[in-house]
Design a protein around this motif. Sequence first.
Motif, mmCIF file in Angstrom:
data_model
loop_
_atom_site.group_PDB
_atom_site.id
_atom_site.type_symbol
_atom_site.label_atom_id
_atom_site.label_comp_id
_atom_site.label_asym_id
_atom_site.label_seq_id
_atom_site.Cartn_x
_atom_site.Cartn_y
_atom_site.Cartn_z
ATOM 1 N N TRP B 47 0.879 -1.237 -0.020
ATOM 2 C CA TRP B 47 -0.057 -0.100 0.131
ATOM 3 C C TRP B 47 0.745 1.193 -0.033
ATOM 4 C CZ3 TRP B 47 -3.689 -2.342 -1.897
ATOM 5 C CH2 TRP B 47 -4.558 -3.312 -1.313
ATOM 6 N N LEU B 50 2.056 1.928 -3.429
ATOM 7 C CA LEU B 50 1.110 2.375 -4.295
ATOM 8 C C LEU B 50 0.201 3.672 -3.977
ATOM 9 C CD1 LEU B 50 -0.547 -0.901 -5.126
ATOM 10 C CD2 LEU B 50 0.799 0.337 -6.618
ATOM 11 N N ARG B 51 1.329 4.486 -3.218
ATOM 12 C CA ARG B 51 0.778 6.078 -2.692
ATOM 13 C C ARG B 51 -0.433 5.830 -1.999
ATOM 14 N NH1 ARG B 51 1.533 9.627 -7.804
ATOM 15 N NH2 ARG B 51 0.014 8.124 -8.759
ATOM 16 N N ALA B 52 -0.716 4.771 -1.129
ATOM 17 C CA ALA B 52 -1.874 4.733 -0.330
ATOM 18 C C ALA B 52 -1.526 4.577 1.398
ATOM 19 C CB ALA B 52 -2.659 3.848 -0.769
ATOM 20 N N PRO B 53 -0.936 5.695 1.732
ATOM 21 C CA PRO B 53 -0.349 5.533 3.273
ATOM 22 C C PRO B 53 -1.420 5.318 4.189
ATOM 23 C CG PRO B 53 -0.174 7.832 2.460
ATOM 24 C CD PRO B 53 -0.472 6.934 1.306
ATOM 25 N N ASP B 54 -2.756 5.863 3.801
ATOM 26 C CA ASP B 54 -4.012 5.649 4.770
ATOM 27 C C ASP B 54 -4.512 4.173 5.071
ATOM 28 O OD1 ASP B 54 -5.672 8.652 5.236
ATOM 29 O OD2 ASP B 54 -4.424 8.498 3.414
ATOM 30 N N ILE B 55 -4.173 3.633 3.775
ATOM 31 C CA ILE B 55 -4.581 2.065 3.835
ATOM 32 C C ILE B 55 -3.550 1.315 4.366
ATOM 33 C CG2 ILE B 55 -5.449 0.400 2.340
ATOM 34 C CD1 ILE B 55 -6.379 2.378 0.491
ATOM 35 N N LEU B 57 -1.780 2.257 7.045
ATOM 36 C CA LEU B 57 -1.951 2.276 8.304
ATOM 37 C C LEU B 57 -3.055 1.483 8.749
ATOM 38 C CD1 LEU B 57 -1.766 6.203 9.346
ATOM 39 C CD2 LEU B 57 -0.601 4.084 10.240
ATOM 40 N N ALA B 58 -4.298 1.279 7.846
ATOM 41 C CA ALA B 58 -5.348 0.637 8.355
ATOM 42 C C ALA B 58 -5.148 -0.829 8.223
ATOM 43 C CB ALA B 58 -6.802 1.048 7.494
ATOM 44 N N GLU B 59 -4.361 -1.313 7.350
ATOM 45 C CA GLU B 59 -3.821 -2.542 6.963
ATOM 46 C C GLU B 59 -3.094 -3.224 8.015
ATOM 47 O OE1 GLU B 59 -4.810 -4.715 3.970
ATOM 48 O OE2 GLU B 59 -3.909 -6.421 5.415
#
Lengths: 105, 93, 244
Positions: B47, B50-55, B57-59
């Motif tokens: 994640w 793929l430039r999705a730091p929010d996800i 953290l959630a993952e």
Amino acid sequence: MTLEPYLLYALAGVGLFAIGLYALIARTHLLRKILALNVMGTGVFLFLIAIAYRSEPVADPVPQAMVLTGIVVSVCATGLALALAHRVQTTTGRMVLAENDESGA
Amino acid sequence: MDTLQTVFDLVLVLALLWLAWRVLAAADLFKGIVLFIAFGLLMALAWMRLRAPDIALAEAAVGSGITGALLLSGLARLRRLERSAQPHIGSEP
Amino acid sequence: MNAPDDFTDDTRLTPLRLMIMLFVLTLAGALGWAVCSLPAYSSGLAVTALAELSNSGVLNPVTAAVLNYRGYDTLLEIAVLLLAVIGVWSLAQAEPPAAFEPASPVLLSFLRIVLPLMILIAGYLLWIGSFAPGGAFQGGAVLAGVLVLLRLSNQDRAIWSHEVWLRFCLVLGLSVFIAVAVGVMAGGGKLLEYPRAHAGMLILLIESAALISIALTLAALFVGGRALSDEDSSRASDNGVQPE
């Protein structure tokens, strides 16, 4: 030939989905089916985020928001599935679904 | 630089697919669950890539941490039930 | 040690399994072909999302999408979380605490250091979500981790025995979300159309309530059933029945 990163990760998402789907159908133990569902879900999430990665200047935030809520929902589904599996086991004494009892042996 | 990135992507993707296979093929359920937690942490790395730091953290927190705890406690409950009903289970092929 | 049940799940390649594999491979091939035919660049909704960011009340585009652009999805998702707890509670009762080992002193002193920090991190993630990666889901998961650790060390009786408060906190997120969603209609807007001046405040309000509900929901799923309240236990012992 250069492989675009988004394509690589999207194909990996398809791969995870396929691995999870095979295990979901072929394995009989309910805990493995739950694990398989989780792997399938992760494959779908990976595909969505790989698609979102293509856009400029930032990655598309809308699929990211969908995946964020999806991860939390999949955890809740796992919790509910575990409670159901527990119920199946207390009722039947086995951790498999009923129709696997005859053909599984 | 670009080659390094591609090598990283390939290694990460292959590790993810291999781990997913091991999770579902493991004969020991405990091993499968622990591998699934490791799989979730590697997903967090993907994640970030793929430039999705929010996800990411959630993952790491939800997908790997809480799901892992849920599955392990589910496995513990399963084992307790099996132990209390040992003769019934033991008669199976 | 493996329980015998692990081995009833054989992995031999029977004709049926070969057929399943063939089917899955065909499906994967078709999906892969579809993925390859996608265009290499597509702006999607990123440009629109960024252009509207100044109207959304937050600076993190993902938080804006979760709570503003796609607020309806999130509202329904919070409802799904509540439904999952209702489902689990109606299927099983929690294991009695006696099933757990008494916590070791090392674990307890470790928790004394770690738990306050985790609560702080949960609040920090909630606050930073408005302009950087973070938010109610991540913070709620960390807070749920606190509750799980309390459960594992057998210190959580106070949380699960007050059923009225527990239920209140579980529905808090959904109720606040619905109240805000409907409340903004009084000002002439549509459902979930936050007034621009107060959007940031309203989003933080929803997220704070959702944080508590998400944390308790995940912890309730970990407990795996409805905990016996004090009244239930006393009622059971009055009838001479051991609570299960």
